[in-house]
Scaffold this motif. Sequence first.
Motif, PDB file in Angstrom:
ATOM      1  N   GLU A 169      -7.063  -6.111   5.347  1.00 11.03           N
ATOM      2  CA  GLU A 169      -6.974  -7.564   5.348  1.00 11.03           C
ATOM      3  C   GLU A 169      -5.663  -7.845   4.560  1.00 11.03           C
ATOM      4  N   ALA A 170      -5.340  -7.203   3.666  1.00  7.88           N
ATOM      5  CA  ALA A 170      -3.917  -7.708   3.021  1.00  7.88           C
ATOM      6  C   ALA A 170      -2.748  -7.509   3.938  1.00  7.88           C
ATOM      7  N   ASP A 171      -3.103  -6.330   5.129  1.00  7.45           N
ATOM      8  CA  ASP A 171      -2.156  -6.274   6.117  1.00  7.45           C
ATOM      9  C   ASP A 171      -0.526  -6.381   5.687  1.00  7.45           C
ATOM     10  N   THR A 172      -0.150  -5.586   4.619  1.00  6.54           N
ATOM     11  CA  THR A 172       1.129  -5.681   4.009  1.00  6.54           C
ATOM     12  C   THR A 172       2.076  -5.296   5.127  1.00  6.54           C
ATOM     13  N   ARG A 173       1.824  -4.135   5.796  1.00  5.67           N
ATOM     14  CA  ARG A 173       2.770  -3.793   6.775  1.00  5.67           C
ATOM     15  C   ARG A 173       3.236  -4.797   7.949  1.00  5.67           C
ATOM     16  N   ARG A 174       2.270  -5.379   8.488  1.00  8.37           N
ATOM     17  CA  ARG A 174       2.651  -6.511   9.374  1.00  8.37           C
ATOM     18  C   ARG A 174       3.278  -7.821   8.942  1.00  8.37           C
ATOM     19  N   ILE A 180       1.957   0.567   1.446  1.00  7.25           N
ATOM     20  CA  ILE A 180       1.100   0.732   0.379  1.00  7.25           C
ATOM     21  C   ILE A 180       1.013   2.382   0.108  1.00  7.25           C
ATOM     22  N   ILE A 181       1.718   2.876  -0.829  1.00  4.78           N
ATOM     23  CA  ILE A 181       1.658   4.398  -1.086  1.00  4.78           C
ATOM     24  C   ILE A 181       0.581   5.067  -1.733  1.00  4.78           C
ATOM     25  N   PRO A 194      -8.843   4.809   2.395  1.00  8.25           N
ATOM     26  CA  PRO A 194      -9.240   4.056   3.514  1.00  8.25           C
ATOM     27  C   PRO A 194      -8.707   2.749   3.795  1.00  8.25           C
ATOM     28  N   SER A 195      -8.637   2.203   4.792  1.00  6.18           N
ATOM     29  CA  SER A 195      -8.148   0.603   5.244  1.00  6.18           C
ATOM     30  C   SER A 195      -9.142  -0.019   4.831  1.00  6.18           C
ATOM     31  N   THR A 211      13.482  -4.613  -0.996  1.00  7.31           N
ATOM     32  CA  THR A 211      13.348  -5.453  -1.969  1.00  7.31           C
ATOM     33  C   THR A 211      12.951  -6.876  -1.809  1.00  7.31           C
ATOM     34  N   GLY A 212      13.783  -7.421  -0.911  1.00 13.13           N
ATOM     35  CA  GLY A 212      13.564  -9.114  -0.464  1.00 13.13           C
ATOM     36  C   GLY A 212      11.706  -9.068  -0.022  1.00 13.13           C
ATOM     37  N   ASN A 213      11.597  -8.258   0.634  1.00 14.69           N
ATOM     38  CA  ASN A 213      10.054  -8.103   1.119  1.00 14.69           C
ATOM     39  C   ASN A 213       9.095  -7.834   0.040  1.00 14.69           C
ATOM     40  N   ILE A 214       9.488  -7.043  -0.971  1.00 18.03           N
ATOM     41  CA  ILE A 214       8.349  -7.006  -2.123  1.00 18.03           C
ATOM     42  C   ILE A 214       8.445  -8.176  -2.921  1.00 18.03           C
ATOM     43  N   GLU A 215       9.549  -9.026  -3.017  1.00 16.60           N
ATOM     44  CA  GLU A 215       9.657 -10.274  -3.753  1.00 16.60           C
ATOM     45  C   GLU A 215       8.575 -11.341  -2.828  1.00 16.60           C
TER      46      GLU A 215
END
Length: 222
Positions: A169-174, A180-181, A194-195, A211-215
């Motif tokens: 649901e967090a869907d950080t990749r998209r 998330i490692i 698991p997802s 860095t910009g995406n993390i922020e």
Amino acid sequence: MKKKGTSASFGVIGLGRFGSALVECLASSGKEVIAVDKDEAKVKEARRFTDYAMVVEALDRESLEEAGMQNCDTVVICIGEQVDVSILATMTALKMNVPHVIAKANSLIHGEVLKQLGARVVYPERDMAVRLGKGLIYNSFLDSVTLEGDVEVRRIQATDRLIGLTVREADTRRKYNLNIIAIEHCHRTDVEFPSDYRFQEGDVVCVIGQTGNIEKFENAIQ
């Protein structure tokens, strides 16, 4: 000092606050360290941690080879204020074919020169200020490791907006092009999760990306 190949060994040139702290850290971890400086008092202090601390008046090749720097796997030049001395020491270490040469820089221009020579560059004061600034800006910020190409690995405290969501649901990749490692919870770090894992209070999320995406991600979960 052992020859290369028997054990990881380190050379530290310059025993100011940064260099002295580096010697203490490495030696306390059981690493072999050669430490040199022209200041006898600083060398005497370094001898609390390593038997290979010595006074070197000139940072020429002959002096550094006498100290044994050519036998080190990694040499760190911890001279930031005297730019000319820093550059010459870096050139000398590289000419001695030390496998890894790391140099401290006190400005971006200084750092660019050192990079052109072939050294890996660190900016201790700048990096510390950036970390402090990020900690003040992002309440969720814990720690980070900066990689080449404006990429970071950052540890982020799970906030109320993240708690209760699953990784899917967090869907950080998209949404943010972040991976998330690892997830830290209750003094345990899971790199295989698991997802459908649902973020809990106290979780620390380790992400890698630009860095910009993390922020953007941190702003979104504030």
